[in-house]
Motif scaffolding. Structure first.
Motif, PDB file in Angstrom:
ATOM      1  N   ILE A   5       0.874  -1.173   0.000  1.00 32.59           N
ATOM      2  CA  ILE A   5       0.000   0.000   0.000  1.00 32.59           C
ATOM      3  C   ILE A   5       0.912   1.224   0.000  1.00 32.59           C
ATOM      4  N   VAL A   6       0.579   2.224  -0.798  1.00 29.89           N
ATOM      5  CA  VAL A   6       1.339   3.478  -0.815  1.00 29.89           C
ATOM      6  C   VAL A   6       0.445   4.597  -0.305  1.00 29.89           C
ATOM      7  N   LEU A   7       0.935   5.335   0.685  1.00 30.59           N
ATOM      8  CA  LEU A   7       0.213   6.470   1.252  1.00 30.59           C
ATOM      9  C   LEU A   7       0.942   7.767   0.893  1.00 30.59           C
ATOM     10  N   TYR A   8       0.166   8.806   0.574  1.00 33.90           N
ATOM     11  CA  TYR A   8       0.768  10.077   0.202  1.00 33.90           C
ATOM     12  C   TYR A   8       0.031  11.208   0.906  1.00 33.90           C
ATOM     13  N   PRO A   9       0.526  11.626   2.087  1.00 31.73           N
ATOM     14  CA  PRO A   9      -0.148  12.703   2.835  1.00 31.73           C
ATOM     15  C   PRO A   9       0.193  14.069   2.275  1.00 31.73           C
ATOM     16  N   ALA A  10      -0.702  15.032   2.500  1.00 29.10           N
ATOM     17  CA  ALA A  10      -0.370  16.423   2.245  1.00 29.10           C
ATOM     18  C   ALA A  10       0.799  16.808   3.140  1.00 29.10           C
ATOM     19  N   ALA A  11       1.555  17.815   2.722  1.00 31.25           N
ATOM     20  CA  ALA A  11       2.839  18.110   3.362  1.00 31.25           C
ATOM     21  C   ALA A  11       2.701  18.952   4.623  1.00 31.25           C
ATOM     22  N   THR A  12       1.991  18.418   5.623  1.00 28.10           N
ATOM     23  CA  THR A  12       1.936  19.045   6.945  1.00 28.10           C
ATOM     24  C   THR A  12       2.140  17.954   7.982  1.00 28.10           C
ATOM     25  N   SER A  13       2.567  18.330   9.174  1.00 28.40           N
ATOM     26  CA  SER A  13       2.818  17.326  10.204  1.00 28.40           C
ATOM     27  C   SER A  13       1.526  16.617  10.604  1.00 28.40           C
ATOM     28  N   HIS A  14       0.412  17.356  10.660  1.00 26.61           N
ATOM     29  CA  HIS A  14      -0.865  16.730  11.025  1.00 26.61           C
ATOM     30  C   HIS A  14      -1.238  15.643  10.028  1.00 26.61           C
ATOM     31  N   ILE A  35       3.984  -1.297   3.573  1.00 27.41           N
ATOM     32  CA  ILE A  35       3.474   0.070   3.468  1.00 27.41           C
ATOM     33  C   ILE A  35       4.620   1.058   3.243  1.00 27.41           C
ATOM     34  N   THR A  36       4.447   1.890   2.213  1.00 27.50           N
ATOM     35  CA  THR A  36       5.392   2.970   1.919  1.00 27.50           C
ATOM     36  C   THR A  36       4.649   4.295   1.976  1.00 27.50           C
ATOM     37  N   ILE A  37       5.265   5.282   2.616  1.00 23.71           N
ATOM     38  CA  ILE A  37       4.681   6.616   2.705  1.00 23.71           C
ATOM     39  C   ILE A  37       5.563   7.598   1.943  1.00 23.71           C
ATOM     40  N   PHE A  38       4.979   8.274   0.958  1.00 19.83           N
ATOM     41  CA  PHE A  38       5.700   9.288   0.197  1.00 19.83           C
ATOM     42  C   PHE A  38       5.810  10.567   1.033  1.00 19.83           C
ATOM     43  N   VAL A  39       6.970  11.220   0.921  1.00 21.33           N
ATOM     44  CA  VAL A  39       7.204  12.469   1.644  1.00 21.33           C
ATOM     45  C   VAL A  39       7.538  13.563   0.640  1.00 21.33           C
ATOM     46  N   ALA A  40       6.680  14.574   0.571  1.00 22.53           N
ATOM     47  CA  ALA A  40       6.940  15.742  -0.269  1.00 22.53           C
ATOM     48  C   ALA A  40       7.524  16.840   0.612  1.00 22.53           C
ATOM     49  N   ILE A  41       8.649  17.387   0.205  1.00 26.97           N
ATOM     50  CA  ILE A  41       9.336  18.388   1.019  1.00 26.97           C
ATOM     51  C   ILE A  41       8.791  19.776   0.694  1.00 26.97           C
ATOM     52  N   MET A  42       8.286  20.442   1.731  1.00 26.83           N
ATOM     53  CA  MET A  42       7.808  21.815   1.597  1.00 26.83           C
ATOM     54  C   MET A  42       8.535  22.671   2.641  1.00 26.83           C
ATOM     55  N   PRO A  43       8.618  23.991   2.430  1.00 30.57           N
ATOM     56  CA  PRO A  43       9.438  24.837   3.309  1.00 30.57           C
ATOM     57  C   PRO A  43       8.733  25.255   4.594  1.00 30.57           C
ATOM     58  N   SER A  64       7.966   2.165   5.567  1.00 31.49           N
ATOM     59  CA  SER A  64       9.113   2.844   4.964  1.00 31.49           C
ATOM     60  C   SER A  64       8.678   4.204   4.416  1.00 31.49           C
ATOM     61  N   PHE A  65       9.598   5.159   4.497  1.00 33.00           N
ATOM     62  CA  PHE A  65       9.330   6.504   3.996  1.00 33.00           C
ATOM     63  C   PHE A  65      10.193   6.760   2.762  1.00 33.00           C
ATOM     64  N   LEU A  66       9.576   7.322   1.731  1.00 32.63           N
ATOM     65  CA  LEU A  66      10.297   7.627   0.499  1.00 32.63           C
ATOM     66  C   LEU A  66      10.182   9.115   0.214  1.00 32.63           C
ATOM     67  N   SER A  67      11.306   9.833   0.326  1.00 32.27           N
ATOM     68  CA  SER A  67      11.307  11.270   0.040  1.00 32.27           C
ATOM     69  C   SER A  67      11.323  11.487  -1.466  1.00 32.27           C
ATOM     70  N   LEU A  68      10.355  12.219  -1.954  1.00 31.41           N
ATOM     71  CA  LEU A  68      10.262  12.502  -3.379  1.00 31.41           C
ATOM     72  C   LEU A  68      11.231  13.620  -3.752  1.00 31.41           C
ATOM     73  N   PRO A  69      11.912  13.509  -4.905  1.00 30.56           N
ATOM     74  CA  PRO A  69      12.793  14.604  -5.343  1.00 30.56           C
ATOM     75  C   PRO A  69      11.981  15.880  -5.531  1.00 30.56           C
ATOM     76  N   PRO A  70      12.421  16.993  -4.962  1.00 31.13           N
ATOM     77  CA  PRO A  70      11.637  18.231  -5.076  1.00 31.13           C
ATOM     78  C   PRO A  70      11.649  18.776  -6.496  1.00 31.13           C
ATOM     79  N   ILE A 106       8.009   1.201  -7.458  1.00 30.44           N
ATOM     80  CA  ILE A 106       7.533   0.260  -6.451  1.00 30.44           C
ATOM     81  C   ILE A 106       6.782  -0.901  -7.102  1.00 30.44           C
ATOM     82  N   SER A 107       6.058  -0.620  -8.182  1.00 36.91           N
ATOM     83  CA  SER A 107       5.272  -1.657  -8.866  1.00 36.91           C
ATOM     84  C   SER A 107       6.142  -2.715  -9.530  1.00 36.91           C
ATOM     85  N   LEU A 108       7.426  -2.430  -9.718  1.00 38.02           N
ATOM     86  CA  LEU A 108       8.327  -3.413 -10.320  1.00 38.02           C
ATOM     87  C   LEU A 108       8.587  -4.588  -9.386  1.00 38.02           C
TER      88      LEU A 108
END
Length: 469
Positions: A5-14, A35-43, A64-70, A106-108
């Motif tokens: 399962i891949v989860l992608y939250p909006a970029a806030t701590s909440h 389970i993998t969680i995508f992390v989008a970096i915001m300022p 696992s957390f995967l940081s997306l390239p900004p 991930i689908s590979l």
């Protein structure tokens, strides 16, 4: 291939914390899913998110957390993000190619059963079944779903309507324009357009997941489930999997603050303390803080009160002697404890000494009060809190009427604070204490075998398996 399962939250701590709680819930009942969680970096919120991810990564949880390239474009400043400005939404959209590339990678090696997102206004062109996780309740979600319909009933923004104009959102009691979240008041606001566009995205979703349960918001849930909130379109299946709450330890809170609060509460009689806490962003003006203090003092109730500095210095430590009335701390030291900026809310609400909770009605706070059976006195401040408070008081009958000024901006008098606190903690509040105790039982029942939330999660996972068969 392993199931994922891949989860992608909006970029806030909440949103990140809420997604991790969803991941924990899935793993609790289906431990073999990766389970993998995508992390989008915001300022903004960056250090908070990073610290939280680090704390989770040090546990044994198979997340696992995967940081997306900004993106190469310059990100928006904190102000644009905080107000859900167009710049913030546009920047999140720039991550879309990165998201799709990560899903393909991930689908590979895994069979991705579902992709769960929490950001409005954005869809992804992927064959993977996509779900929206809405971390608030059914009440606010129903209002957003019905927004395009009510939008076409007037040419005015809600803010331009007389405040006594009843707005009829399907699944909600009649509400005033001022009860709506601020971004929805102005149809020219960028966030209004993002919420408005949700209806166009619904057909692309395989389902909607809400952090609530059937007995807490029956009317709103019924309206969504039956498709009444989207009368001219289709509504995907709804899965209510709440209540999911986050306690202080899960947020990485210190043991010292927790111990101080609990030691003080241990000395108080059962259900004698009213707890006042208004969340991380719940800050009052200096005049309002003094009125609250005078009201608490005259109420003669035992209290625990979390005080934050007035804006714009809400994130700095307050000087209590300067902010509160002269001599207040000394006069109330035998029956009151004032805390600076923060408190372990869940641990406090679960203590037997607490008999009432004055809250801003943020959804996590509502769910904590419900989970521990503590009667609430709503004092809504921002976001969807007014909407929550009106439904809790007028439809569900779980709380007294909220503390509100007519324009939402004035100062509530100490006399009103005193009266409302006495109402909550005295004989007048007996019915609310009984209702809260019953709702606590229903919240627990939702997660028993065969309960509504237990069944909803089972159906959700079954739908993922069915997609693969």
């Amino acid at each position: 291939m392993k199931e994922a399962i891949v989860l992608y939250p909006a970029a806030t701590s909440h949103q990140m914390i809420s997604m991790v709680e969803l991941a924990k819930l899935i793993l609790q009942h289906h431990p073999n899913i990766s389970i993998t969680i995508f992390v989008a970096i915001m300022p903004f919120d960056t250090s908070t998110i990073s610290a939280y991810i680090s704390s989770i990564s040090q546990t044994s949880l198979p997340i696992s957390f995967l940081s997306l390239p900004p993106p190469s474009e310059k990100p928006p400043g904190p102000a644009a993000a905080a107000t859900l400005g167009k710049a913030a939404f546009d920047y999140i959209r720039l991550y879309s190619p990165k998201v799709l590339d990560a899903l393909k990678t991930i689908s590979l090696t895994s069979t991705v059963l579902a992709f769960i997102i929490s950001t409005f206004g954005i869809t992804y062109d992927t064959p993977i079944p996509t779900y929206l996780y809405f971390t608030s309740g059914a009440t606010s979600f129903a209002s957003i779903l019905y927004l395009p319909t009510i939008h076409n009933q007037t040419t005015k923004s809600f803010k331009d309507l007389p405040n006594n104009t009843p707005l009829h959102f399907t699944g909600l009691p009649p509400i005033k324009p001022s009860h709506l979240p601020e971004p929805l008041l102005d149809r020219d606001h960028p966030a209004y357009q993002e919420f408005f566009s949700l209806g166009t995205l619904l057909p692309n979703l395989k389902g909607m997941i809400l952090n609530t349960f059937d007995m807490l918001e029956p009317q709103a849930i019924k309206a969504i489930t039956e498709g009444a909130c989207v009368p001219k379109g289709s509504t995907p299946p709804l899965y209510c999997i709440g209540p999911r709450i986050v306690d202080a330890k899960q947020r990485g809170a210190s043991d010292d603050g927790l111990s101080k609060c609990l030691l003080w509460l241990d000395k108080q009689p059962s259900q004698s303390v009213v707890f006042l806490c208004f969340g991380r962003k719940g800050a009052f003006s200096a005049p309002q803080l003094k009125e609250i203090a005078f009201g608490l003092e005259r109420s003669k109730q035992r209290f625990m009160w979390v005080v934050r500095n007035p804006p714009p210095k809400s994130d700095t430590e307050p000087d209590l002697e300067e902010l509160l009335p002269e001599g207040f701390l000394e006069r109330t030291k035998e029956r009151g404890l004032v805390l600076k900026s923060w408190a372990p809310q869940a641990a406090i609400l679960s203590h037997q000494a607490v008999g009432g909770f004055v809250t801003h009605c943020g959804w996590n706070s509502v769910l904590e009060a419900v989970t521990y059976g503590v009667p609430m006195l709503p004092w809504p401040l921002y976001a969807e809190q007014k909407l929550n408070s009106v439904v809790l008081a007028e439809e569900i009958k779980l709380t007294p009427k909220p503390i509100l000024t007519e324009d939402g901006k004035g100062v509530v008098s100490s006399e009103e604070v005193e009266r409302k606190v006495r109402e909550l903690m005295g004989m007048e509040g007996k019915g609310f204490r009984e209702s809260s105790s019953m709702m606590k039982i229903m919240a627990m029942a939702a997660w028993t075998n065969g309960g509504s939330s237990f069944t909803a999660l089972s159906k959700l996972v079954a739908s993922w398996k069915q997609e693969q068969s």
